[in-house]
Design a protein around this motif. Structure first.
Motif: not given
Length: 538
Positions: A105-111
């Motif tokens: 999962l990309n840490p800088i975007y909301k899930v």
């Protein structure tokens, strides 16, 4: 249209490393029919996940797929497709649930935005419709407070919650084939059954085929139609699941089926005094929702006034469902990752909750941690020797490079890894091998207390038993104390002297492990025990 959806023949994958070529997969062949569930089992490093990545055309840069390998999906040769064509298939026709959700999962975007992106990329729907679908997916995978989760970042969720987001992402476009790489590894026992039931329901509704990569033989027996057993990159046995479980032909298959956590911890001497103690621990997180003009702040009480004590030489188990506050409690006690923690923490009689970062530094060699997700906690730019040696250098342990190298060799040997692992990078290892490296990194500093956050969750059963024996042996030999966070009650029963059961941040039950697990006093604990020890068909 044939019944066979995927057919792989003679798949072979090699990795180029600084020490030579590693043959990870050696001529593997299997097929899967539409709507079928095929389980692929074997020890860590057997080639299960590498084969799956070859199907998805997602191998590492230093990996090479043998030209003789053939992968046919729905009549189409995937090995002949350019990357731009594979992108249309990945996430749409074939989806994959990865073993380590935090690194996926990309840490800088909301899930919520990340799952919506999968829908928007492959289907012509509006952002509003995509968000509505994401909310429904979050409900289906049993994420608590799904509306609130849409606006959370990966680091704000527990390991199990992140895994459920990954499952929602994989199912977003209702693929023909789902490759599930340890899909329930990070999930507690009660949610495991719900997730597997959900996958089965979607499979029946859409005729979806599932390749289930797992080391959990209970899951295999309950959910798969056929099974493939792999070892050292090769298939050693295959057949209908019921037949393989009832009458395994290969010695390795029999070994796997016989493997389960065994034994009990040695009793503690009555003179054992407290090593780590927490009084009235409370951790509250602020969660912000809404837009610029509708911003609201909610308080989430992750740990609610819990008192715990670990004696010298003791292993204290912390169990509960995902999001119950297990990891948050442990991290707050050792002064990591809980800025909003309140309560008193004592280590060897010294209060440490009010110490500054520099004041805590001398205690860091005595207090170590093994994280749940080993890949995200190991520096991808360092070889294993550098990763293990770093703590020695920082703390001034070892008078020379040669002495430090010997300490690294010893630590790797203790976790059943060869010395040639020192020159390899984390991505060159399986999930289970990376977990053993993480354990070696904690052991090398000869600590007094280790926080173990799901240390066996990524390991197959036979290696899991070895790690349990290793941890038990090290505890006795070095008078170590552990806080063991886990959702695997079988492992907790084999390793822990006492156990605390948590639900929604509260302690609902505590006491000697056998008393709690064999005679639970609360309905919640009884549910956990039933899910862990009583095999019920999904």
């Amino acid at each position: 249209m044939t019944d066979t959806l995927l057919d792989i023949k003679d798949v072979a994958v090699t990795f180029k490393t600084v020490t030579g070529t590693v043959k990870a997969v050696r001529g593997v062949s299997y097929d899967i029919k539409r709507g079928e569930t095929l389980a692929v089992v074997g020890e860590s490093g057997s080639g299960k996940s590498v084969t799956a990545r070859a199907i998805m055309s997602m191998l590492a840069d230093n990996a090479r797929l043998d030209p003789a390998s053939k992968i046919t999906f729905d009549g189409q040769d995937l090995t002949a497709l350019p990357e731009v064509e594979m992108q249309k298939i990945r996430g749409n026709k074939i989806s994959m649930i990865f073993q380590e959700p935090l690194t996926s999962l990309n840490p800088i975007y909301k899930v919520g935005d990340q799952v919506a992106e999968i829908i928007l990329t492959h289907r012509n729907v509006s952002k509003k419709e995509a968000r509505k679908e994401v909310l429904q997916l979050f409900k289906e995978v049993q994420l608590p407070s799904p509306e609130m989760r849409l606006n959370q970042y990966p680091h704000e969720m527990s390991g199990g919650q992140r895994q459920r987001v990954m499952i929602a992402m994989a199912l977003a476009n209702k693929p023909d084939l789902l490759i599930a790489d340890e899909p329930t590894t990070a999930l507690d026992v009660t949610v495991q059954a719900e997730i597997l039931s959900l996958l089965k329901q979607l499979q029946d509704t859409h005729g979806m085929a599932v390749i289930l990569i797992t080391h959990d033989l209970t899951v295999v027996e309950k959910t798969s139609d056929r099974v493939v057993v792999m070892r050292y990159g090769e298939i050693v046995e295959r057949g209908n699941t019921a037949e393989v479980f009832a009458n395994p032909q290969h010695p390795y298959t029999r070994h796997l089926l016989a493997s389960e956590p065994k034994g009990r911890p040695e009793p503690l001497p009555e003179s054992a005094g407290p090593l780590m103690q927490a009084n009235d621990m409370r951790v509250v997180f602020e969660i912000k929702t809404g837009g610029m003009f509708t911003r609201k702040t909610h308080e989430l009480v992750a740990v609610n006034d819990i008192t715990a004590m670990i004696r010298k030489g003791e292993t204290l188990g912390i169990v509960g469902e995902s999001g119950s506050g297990k990891t948050t409690l442990g991290m707050a006690m050792i002064g990591l990752g809980a800025a909003h923690a309140r309560g008193e923490v004592l280590f060897e009689g010294q209060r440490i909750d009010n110490l500054t970062r520099s004041q805590m530094r001398p205690l860091r060699t005595k207090i170590q941690v093994v994280y749940q997700d080993p890949f995200s906690s190991l520096n991808p730019r360092m070889i294993v020797r550098q990763i293990l040696e770093e703590g020695l250098i920082v703390n001034g342990i070892g008078s020379s490079a040669k002495e430090r190298e010997e300490l690294v060799r010893e630590a790797l040997h203790e976790v059943q890894m060869d010395a040639d692992a020192m020159t390899r990078f984390p991505h060159e290892f399986s999930g289970g091998q990376r977990q053993r490296i993480a354990i070696a990194r904690a052991l090398i500093l000869k600590p007094e207390f280790i926080l173990l956050d799901e240390p066996t969750s990524a390991l197959d059963l036979s290696i899991q038993a070895q790690i349990i024996d290793l941890l038990r042996d090290l505890r006795v030999r070095h008078d170590l104390s552990y806080m063991f966070i886990s959702h695997d009650l079988k492992v907790v029963k084999a390793l822990c002297h006492n156990v605390i059961v948590m639900q929604n941040g509260r302690m609902v039950e505590a006491g000697p492990t056998l008393d709690v697990l064999e005679n639970p006093q609360t309905e919640y604990t009884q549910r956990l025990v039933d899910a862990a020890f009583n095999v019920v068909a999904a």
